[in-house]
Design an enzyme around this catalytic site. Sequence first.
Site, PDB file in Angstrom:
ATOM      1  N   MET A   1     -49.304  26.153  30.814  1.00 46.21           N
ATOM      2  CA  MET A   1     -48.690  27.454  31.337  1.00 46.21           C
ATOM      3  C   MET A   1     -49.494  27.904  32.593  1.00 46.21           C
ATOM      4  O   MET A   1     -49.352  29.033  32.878  1.00 46.21           O
ATOM      5  CB  MET A   1     -48.631  28.707  30.140  1.00 46.21           C
ATOM      6  N   GLY A   2     -50.204  26.980  33.194  1.00 40.87           N
ATOM      7  CA  GLY A   2     -50.760  27.233  34.514  1.00 40.87           C
ATOM      8  C   GLY A   2     -52.030  27.992  34.338  1.00 40.87           C
ATOM      9  O   GLY A   2     -52.551  28.169  33.238  1.00 40.87           O
ATOM     10  N   ASN A   3     -52.456  28.721  35.530  1.00 38.31           N
ATOM     11  CA  ASN A   3     -53.829  29.206  35.513  1.00 38.31           C
ATOM     12  C   ASN A   3     -54.880  28.298  35.219  1.00 38.31           C
ATOM     13  O   ASN A   3     -55.575  28.465  34.163  1.00 38.31           O
ATOM     14  CB  ASN A   3     -53.847  30.675  34.543  1.00 38.31           C
TER      15      ASN A   3
ATOM     16  N   GLY B   1     -60.766  22.937  31.474  1.00 33.72           N
ATOM     17  CA  GLY B   1     -60.192  22.933  30.184  1.00 33.72           C
ATOM     18  C   GLY B   1     -59.040  21.801  30.522  1.00 33.72           C
ATOM     19  O   GLY B   1     -58.796  20.714  30.294  1.00 33.72           O
ATOM     20  N   HIS B   2     -58.136  22.551  31.447  1.00 34.20           N
ATOM     21  CA  HIS B   2     -56.822  21.712  31.781  1.00 34.20           C
ATOM     22  C   HIS B   2     -57.090  20.490  32.432  1.00 34.20           C
ATOM     23  O   HIS B   2     -56.327  19.420  32.188  1.00 34.20           O
ATOM     24  CB  HIS B   2     -55.957  22.785  32.559  1.00 34.20           C
TER      25      HIS B   2
ATOM     26  N   GLY C   1     -54.728  19.661  23.901  1.00 31.10           N
ATOM     27  CA  GLY C   1     -56.025  19.988  23.424  1.00 31.10           C
ATOM     28  C   GLY C   1     -56.130  20.523  22.069  1.00 31.10           C
ATOM     29  O   GLY C   1     -55.513  21.221  21.672  1.00 31.10           O
ATOM     30  N   LYS C   2     -57.527  20.194  21.487  1.00 31.80           N
ATOM     31  CA  LYS C   2     -57.895  20.662  20.130  1.00 31.80           C
ATOM     32  C   LYS C   2     -58.158  22.091  20.065  1.00 31.80           C
ATOM     33  O   LYS C   2     -58.244  22.545  18.780  1.00 31.80           O
ATOM     34  CB  LYS C   2     -58.878  19.911  19.895  1.00 31.80           C
TER      35      LYS C   2
ATOM     36  N   GLN D   1     -51.618  24.150  16.873  1.00 33.83           N
ATOM     37  CA  GLN D   1     -50.432  24.002  17.756  1.00 33.83           C
ATOM     38  C   GLN D   1     -50.333  22.362  17.817  1.00 33.83           C
ATOM     39  O   GLN D   1     -49.380  21.629  17.893  1.00 33.83           O
ATOM     40  CB  GLN D   1     -50.522  24.524  19.217  1.00 33.83           C
TER      41      GLN D   1
ATOM     42  N   ARG E   1     -57.122  33.312  28.802  1.00 34.14           N
ATOM     43  CA  ARG E   1     -57.130  34.682  28.310  1.00 34.14           C
ATOM     44  C   ARG E   1     -58.664  35.046  28.587  1.00 34.14           C
ATOM     45  O   ARG E   1     -58.930  36.346  28.555  1.00 34.14           O
ATOM     46  CB  ARG E   1     -56.789  34.576  27.091  1.00 34.14           C
TER      47      ARG E   1
HETATM   48  O1  PAF Z   1     -50.902  25.302  25.102  1.00 37.41           O
HETATM   49  C1  PAF Z   1     -50.158  25.942  25.948  1.00 37.41           C
HETATM   50  O2  PAF Z   1     -50.359  26.203  26.886  1.00 37.41           O
HETATM   51  C2  PAF Z   1     -48.525  25.940  25.473  1.00 37.41           C
HETATM   52  O3  PAF Z   1     -48.621  26.609  24.207  1.00 37.41           O
HETATM   53  C3  PAF Z   1     -47.806  24.985  25.993  1.00 37.41           C
HETATM   54  C4  PAF Z   1     -47.941  23.690  24.968  1.00 37.41           C
HETATM   55  C5  PAF Z   1     -47.791  24.487  27.353  1.00 37.41           C
HETATM   56  C6  PAF Z   1     -46.362  25.321  25.484  1.00 37.41           C
HETATM   57  O4  PAF Z   1     -45.857  26.355  26.324  1.00 37.41           O
END
Ligand code: PAF
Length: 279
Positions: free
Chosen positions: A26-28, A32-33, A144-145, A150, A184
């Site tokens: 979801m960007g930002n 970690g990403h 990610g864990k 999710q 967040r």
């Molecule tokens: O983990 C996230 O950033 C979101 O839940 C995802 C998997 C990109 C779905 O919008």
Amino acid sequence: MKIISSIDDLRDQLRGQLRTVFVPTMGNLHEGHLSLMRLARKHGDPIVASIFVNRLQFGPNEDFDKYPRTFQADVEKLEKEGVYVLFAPTEKDLYPEPQAFRVSPPEDLGTILEGEFRPGFFTGVTTVVLKLFSCVQPRVAVFGKKDYQQLMMIRNMAKQFALPTEIIAAETYRAEDGLALSSRNMYLSAEERAEAPALHAQLQAVAHAVRGGHLDVFELERNAVASLAARGWKPDYISIRRRADLQPPSAGDLAQNAPLVVLTAARLGVTRLIDNLEI
Ligand code: PAF
């Protein structure tokens, strides 16, 4: 890196690719990403990332409007990671008409933990992930864990719908003081940021107690909640679960050292943080 917003252009660009690896976000973007992108590189080629703040997974009183959007900085980071395509659809591109068909997650996994406190969240997540998978058609996707439930939900969905996408789990990326990186975290004041590692420390204490033979799960959970609350947190849950299905462990599971995980969500000021630790 190609930045693509339309589904048709994305399909044209990826036609013929046999081992596309996909990292939805979801960007930002933070380290970690970026660690997900680095793991992705080991599992496929080309790497496709997406940035889409998915309205469907936010509750009416949640932070959809103020969710941090930092597109230009994100693009620069992804370019450095060798991402081939960034899929960044607008809401009109991804949801040209209201998304009436939605995934309905199973009750046993969908209504516990995050599902209990964020009704509709997993419907929103699985629906957008299924749609993104349909657009990107990845052979592999990385999650990610940190978002443990999710990850499990998406794994189960991929299995039950026989999606041709292998789901790879990435370890949680933590700051030196233990705080799991999250977009967040930027909502935290300086004082709250200093307090935030207490969440991970609490999980470590629970994991340590279980490993040390303390098997009264409810007592451990109650004490952990009380100890965070005493520091000013508002915990939604701290829960010890079986890794296999996120259900509470039976006495037999505990006696046989079944693989467990302790999961938490707690509010510090206005910021809701989640974290987990495998035991
Ligand atoms: O983990 C996230 O950033 C979101 O839940 C995802 C998997 C990109 C779905 O919008």
